[in-house]
Motif scaffolding. Structure first.
Motif, PDB file in Angstrom:
ATOM      1  N   ARG A  34       0.841  -1.197   0.000  1.00  0.00           N
ATOM      2  CA  ARG A  34       0.000   0.000   0.000  1.00  0.00           C
ATOM      3  C   ARG A  34       0.877   1.249   0.000  1.00  0.00           C
ATOM      4  NH1 ARG A  34      -5.099   1.241   0.746  1.00  0.00           N
ATOM      5  NH2 ARG A  34      -5.636  -0.913   1.312  1.00  0.00           N
ATOM      6  N   LEU A  35       0.553   2.208  -0.843  1.00  0.00           N
ATOM      7  CA  LEU A  35       1.285   3.470  -0.901  1.00  0.00           C
ATOM      8  C   LEU A  35       1.009   4.277   0.366  1.00  0.00           C
ATOM      9  CD1 LEU A  35       3.065   5.320  -2.717  1.00  0.00           C
ATOM     10  CD2 LEU A  35       0.927   6.357  -3.523  1.00  0.00           C
ATOM     11  N   ILE A  36       2.079   4.618   1.095  1.00  0.00           N
ATOM     12  CA  ILE A  36       1.939   5.363   2.343  1.00  0.00           C
ATOM     13  C   ILE A  36       2.244   6.842   2.146  1.00  0.00           C
ATOM     14  CG2 ILE A  36       2.753   5.586   4.731  1.00  0.00           C
ATOM     15  CD1 ILE A  36       1.151   3.051   4.151  1.00  0.00           C
ATOM     16  N   LYS A  37       3.309   7.128   1.415  1.00  0.00           N
ATOM     17  CA  LYS A  37       3.701   8.521   1.181  1.00  0.00           C
ATOM     18  C   LYS A  37       4.508   8.598  -0.101  1.00  0.00           C
ATOM     19  CE  LYS A  37       3.290  12.627   3.044  1.00  0.00           C
ATOM     20  NZ  LYS A  37       1.996  13.190   3.450  1.00  0.00           N
ATOM     21  N   ALA A  38       4.321   9.716  -0.843  1.00  0.00           N
ATOM     22  CA  ALA A  38       5.054   9.914  -2.090  1.00  0.00           C
ATOM     23  C   ALA A  38       5.298  11.397  -2.310  1.00  0.00           C
ATOM     24  CB  ALA A  38       4.282   9.325  -3.275  1.00  0.00           C
ATOM     25  N   PHE A  39       6.360  11.709  -3.038  1.00  0.00           N
ATOM     26  CA  PHE A  39       6.596  13.092  -3.434  1.00  0.00           C
ATOM     27  C   PHE A  39       7.186  13.091  -4.834  1.00  0.00           C
ATOM     28  CE2 PHE A  39      10.867  11.978  -2.294  1.00  0.00           C
ATOM     29  CZ  PHE A  39      11.696  12.858  -2.975  1.00  0.00           C
ATOM     30  N   GLY A  40       7.099  14.230  -5.503  1.00  0.00           N
ATOM     31  CA  GLY A  40       7.602  14.335  -6.870  1.00  0.00           C
ATOM     32  C   GLY A  40       6.511  14.774  -7.822  1.00  0.00           C
ATOM     33  N   GLU A  41       6.910  15.223  -8.990  1.00  0.00           N
ATOM     34  CA  GLU A  41       5.970  15.767  -9.968  1.00  0.00           C
ATOM     35  C   GLU A  41       4.912  14.769 -10.413  1.00  0.00           C
ATOM     36  OE1 GLU A  41       5.659  18.817 -11.034  1.00  0.00           O
ATOM     37  OE2 GLU A  41       7.345  19.597  -9.877  1.00  0.00           O
ATOM     38  N   LEU A  42       5.250  13.490 -10.453  1.00  0.00           N
ATOM     39  CA  LEU A  42       4.307  12.489 -10.961  1.00  0.00           C
ATOM     40  C   LEU A  42       3.763  11.586  -9.859  1.00  0.00           C
ATOM     41  CD1 LEU A  42       6.250  11.446 -14.213  1.00  0.00           C
ATOM     42  CD2 LEU A  42       4.461  13.177 -13.946  1.00  0.00           C
ATOM     43  N   SER A  43       3.901  11.996  -8.611  1.00  0.00           N
ATOM     44  CA  SER A  43       3.494  11.139  -7.500  1.00  0.00           C
ATOM     45  C   SER A  43       1.995  10.839  -7.504  1.00  0.00           C
ATOM     46  CB  SER A  43       3.902  11.776  -6.166  1.00  0.00           C
ATOM     47  OG  SER A  43       3.292  13.044  -6.003  1.00  0.00           O
ATOM     48  N   PRO A 101      13.597  -2.378 -19.623  1.00  0.00           N
ATOM     49  CA  PRO A 101      12.228  -2.566 -20.140  1.00  0.00           C
ATOM     50  C   PRO A 101      11.163  -2.601 -19.048  1.00  0.00           C
ATOM     51  CG  PRO A 101      13.763  -4.040 -21.252  1.00  0.00           C
ATOM     52  CD  PRO A 101      14.519  -3.424 -20.129  1.00  0.00           C
ATOM     53  N   LYS A 102      11.462  -3.234 -17.912  1.00  0.00           N
ATOM     54  CA  LYS A 102      10.457  -3.321 -16.843  1.00  0.00           C
ATOM     55  C   LYS A 102      10.184  -1.950 -16.244  1.00  0.00           C
ATOM     56  CE  LYS A 102       9.119  -6.040 -12.807  1.00  0.00           C
ATOM     57  NZ  LYS A 102       8.012  -6.711 -13.507  1.00  0.00           N
ATOM     58  N   ALA A 103      11.236  -1.159 -16.051  1.00  0.00           N
ATOM     59  CA  ALA A 103      11.059   0.192 -15.517  1.00  0.00           C
ATOM     60  C   ALA A 103      10.242   1.042 -16.478  1.00  0.00           C
ATOM     61  CB  ALA A 103      12.415   0.837 -15.249  1.00  0.00           C
ATOM     62  N   LEU A 104      10.546   0.957 -17.762  1.00  0.00           N
ATOM     63  CA  LEU A 104       9.801   1.721 -18.764  1.00  0.00           C
ATOM     64  C   LEU A 104       8.332   1.319 -18.785  1.00  0.00           C
ATOM     65  CD1 LEU A 104      12.094   2.005 -21.933  1.00  0.00           C
ATOM     66  CD2 LEU A 104      11.256   3.855 -20.482  1.00  0.00           C
ATOM     67  N   ALA A 105       8.086   0.019 -18.768  1.00  0.00           N
ATOM     68  CA  ALA A 105       6.701  -0.467 -18.810  1.00  0.00           C
ATOM     69  C   ALA A 105       5.921  -0.014 -17.582  1.00  0.00           C
ATOM     70  CB  ALA A 105       6.690  -1.996 -18.906  1.00  0.00           C
ATOM     71  N   THR A 106       6.565  -0.050 -16.420  1.00  0.00           N
ATOM     72  CA  THR A 106       5.906   0.376 -15.186  1.00  0.00           C
ATOM     73  C   THR A 106       5.582   1.862 -15.221  1.00  0.00           C
ATOM     74  OG1 THR A 106       7.057  -1.339 -13.908  1.00  0.00           O
ATOM     75  CG2 THR A 106       6.135   0.510 -12.682  1.00  0.00           C
ATOM     76  N   LEU A 107       6.528   2.669 -15.707  1.00  0.00           N
ATOM     77  CA  LEU A 107       6.302   4.120 -15.777  1.00  0.00           C
ATOM     78  C   LEU A 107       5.201   4.471 -16.773  1.00  0.00           C
ATOM     79  CD1 LEU A 107      10.004   5.326 -15.586  1.00  0.00           C
ATOM     80  CD2 LEU A 107       8.219   5.748 -13.893  1.00  0.00           C
ATOM     81  N   ARG A 108       5.173   3.777 -17.901  1.00  0.00           N
ATOM     82  CA  ARG A 108       4.109   4.019 -18.882  1.00  0.00           C
ATOM     83  C   ARG A 108       2.739   3.692 -18.278  1.00  0.00           C
ATOM     84  NH1 ARG A 108       7.149   0.698 -22.476  1.00  0.00           N
ATOM     85  NH2 ARG A 108       8.634   1.898 -23.724  1.00  0.00           N
ATOM     86  N   GLU A 109       2.672   2.553 -17.575  1.00  0.00           N
ATOM     87  CA  GLU A 109       1.402   2.131 -16.988  1.00  0.00           C
ATOM     88  C   GLU A 109       0.970   3.073 -15.870  1.00  0.00           C
ATOM     89  OE1 GLU A 109      -0.503  -1.701 -14.585  1.00  0.00           O
ATOM     90  OE2 GLU A 109       1.454  -1.877 -15.577  1.00  0.00           O
ATOM     91  N   ASP A 110       1.900   3.456 -15.010  1.00  0.00           N
ATOM     92  CA  ASP A 110       1.555   4.303 -13.860  1.00  0.00           C
ATOM     93  C   ASP A 110       1.158   5.711 -14.288  1.00  0.00           C
ATOM     94  OD1 ASP A 110       2.120   2.183 -12.249  1.00  0.00           O
ATOM     95  OD2 ASP A 110       3.951   3.020 -11.383  1.00  0.00           O
ATOM     96  N   THR A 111       1.941   6.302 -15.196  1.00  0.00           N
ATOM     97  CA  THR A 111       1.703   7.705 -15.573  1.00  0.00           C
ATOM     98  C   THR A 111       0.670   7.857 -16.674  1.00  0.00           C
ATOM     99  OG1 THR A 111       3.476   7.723 -17.249  1.00  0.00           O
ATOM    100  CG2 THR A 111       4.084   8.268 -14.967  1.00  0.00           C
ATOM    101  N   GLY A 112       0.479   6.812 -17.473  1.00  0.00           N
ATOM    102  CA  GLY A 112      -0.397   6.925 -18.638  1.00  0.00           C
ATOM    103  C   GLY A 112       0.196   7.808 -19.709  1.00  0.00           C
ATOM    104  N   MET A 113       1.508   8.007 -19.657  1.00  0.00           N
ATOM    105  CA  MET A 113       2.193   8.888 -20.601  1.00  0.00           C
ATOM    106  C   MET A 113       3.138   8.097 -21.495  1.00  0.00           C
ATOM    107  SD  MET A 113       3.498  11.951 -18.102  1.00  0.00           S
ATOM    108  CE  MET A 113       2.381  12.918 -17.082  1.00  0.00           C
ATOM    109  N   PRO A 114       3.457   8.632 -22.667  1.00  0.00           N
ATOM    110  CA  PRO A 114       4.542   8.064 -23.476  1.00  0.00           C
ATOM    111  C   PRO A 114       5.872   8.454 -22.834  1.00  0.00           C
ATOM    112  CG  PRO A 114       3.711  10.039 -24.511  1.00  0.00           C
ATOM    113  CD  PRO A 114       2.799   9.761 -23.349  1.00  0.00           C
ATOM    114  N   GLU A 115       6.950   7.878 -23.318  1.00  0.00           N
ATOM    115  CA  GLU A 115       8.268   8.133 -22.729  1.00  0.00           C
ATOM    116  C   GLU A 115       8.606   9.617 -22.686  1.00  0.00           C
ATOM    117  OE1 GLU A 115      11.136   5.783 -24.790  1.00  0.00           O
ATOM    118  OE2 GLU A 115      10.015   3.931 -24.487  1.00  0.00           O
TER     119      GLU A 115
END
Length: 222
Positions: free
Chosen positions: A104-113, A146-160
């Motif tokens: 479970r996400l407890i805390k996050a920071f950053g532009e895309l959190s 590849p796994k990091a890229l795929a995760t970021l695409r899925e989480d952000t809904g953005m292209p690279e």
């Protein structure tokens, strides 16, 4: 210096444009010894200063953690001090949910959190993989993972092109206490990073301190 090569001295040309002589070589060799010693002393001073800075940073972390029993505030302190120490631009902490068994996400920071999913299963994404494998995952360039890229695409809904301005490298470590994985700590940078052994040790030390503090606060809240 003491039979250890620390660098080279290259002389290109004499001021009078004459060829170098044997005497020039002798003078150069005499100059190299004190030069090597001076360089070594500078390195030692830098190492000493870094060690002092790290000790001071962990002292501050300990003091701040001792000032609160709130789970989310504790996670925020860990992220803030960890980001300062390792110059990170974003990050988040997940803890194992006692009911679902997910992270479970407890805390996050950053532009895309805000794009991060609230729950992450073991084996899913970077945090889930780290929790499942019980070992750190260092990604110095997400473009090469590849796994990091795929995760970021899925989480952000953005292209690279959309997320690479904010996230270019990341490091995730498991939070382990008494042999059990209780969560994960992930930090991210907006540029390619070269995380060496020293940075990994610092991240592991932060994770160890975080695991104890977060487990205590989680137990208190329950």
């Amino acid at each position: 210096l003491q039979d250890k090569l620390i660098g080279v001295l290259r002389l290109i040309a004499r001021e009078d444009k004459a060829d170098f002589t044997a005497d020039d070589e002798v003078l150069a060799r005499r100059f190299c010894q004190p030069l090597a010693l001076a360089i070594e002393n500078c390195w030692l001073q830098e190492t000493t200063n870094e060690t002092i800075n790290y000790l001071e940073a962990f002292t501050v972390l300990g003091q701040r953690l001792a000032s609160t029993l709130d789970l989310e505030e504790t996670a925020a302190i860990v992220l803030e001090e960890g980001a300062k120490l390792l110059h990170a631009n974003a990050g988040h902490i997940r803890l194992v949910d006692a009911v679902t068994g997910n992270l479970r996400l407890i805390k996050a920071f950053g532009e895309l959190s805000a794009t991060l999913p609230a729950l992450r299963g073991f084996g899913e994404g970077i945090s889930g993989t780290v929790a499942q494998e019980r070992k750190p995952r260092i990604v110095n360039d997400v473009l090469l993972d590849p796994k990091a890229l795929a995760t970021l695409r899925e989480d952000t809904g953005m292209p690279e092109v959309g997320f690479l301005a904010w996230i270019r490298s990341e490091a995730c470590v498991p939070l382990i206490l008494r042999g059990r994985v209780i969560g994960t700590l992930l930090l991210q940078w907006n540029k390619e990073n070269r995380i060496g052994a020293q940075e990994e040790r610092l991240l592991a030390a932060i994770a160890n301190r975080a695991a104890i503090a977060l487990k205590d606060r989680k137990s208190t809240r329950l």
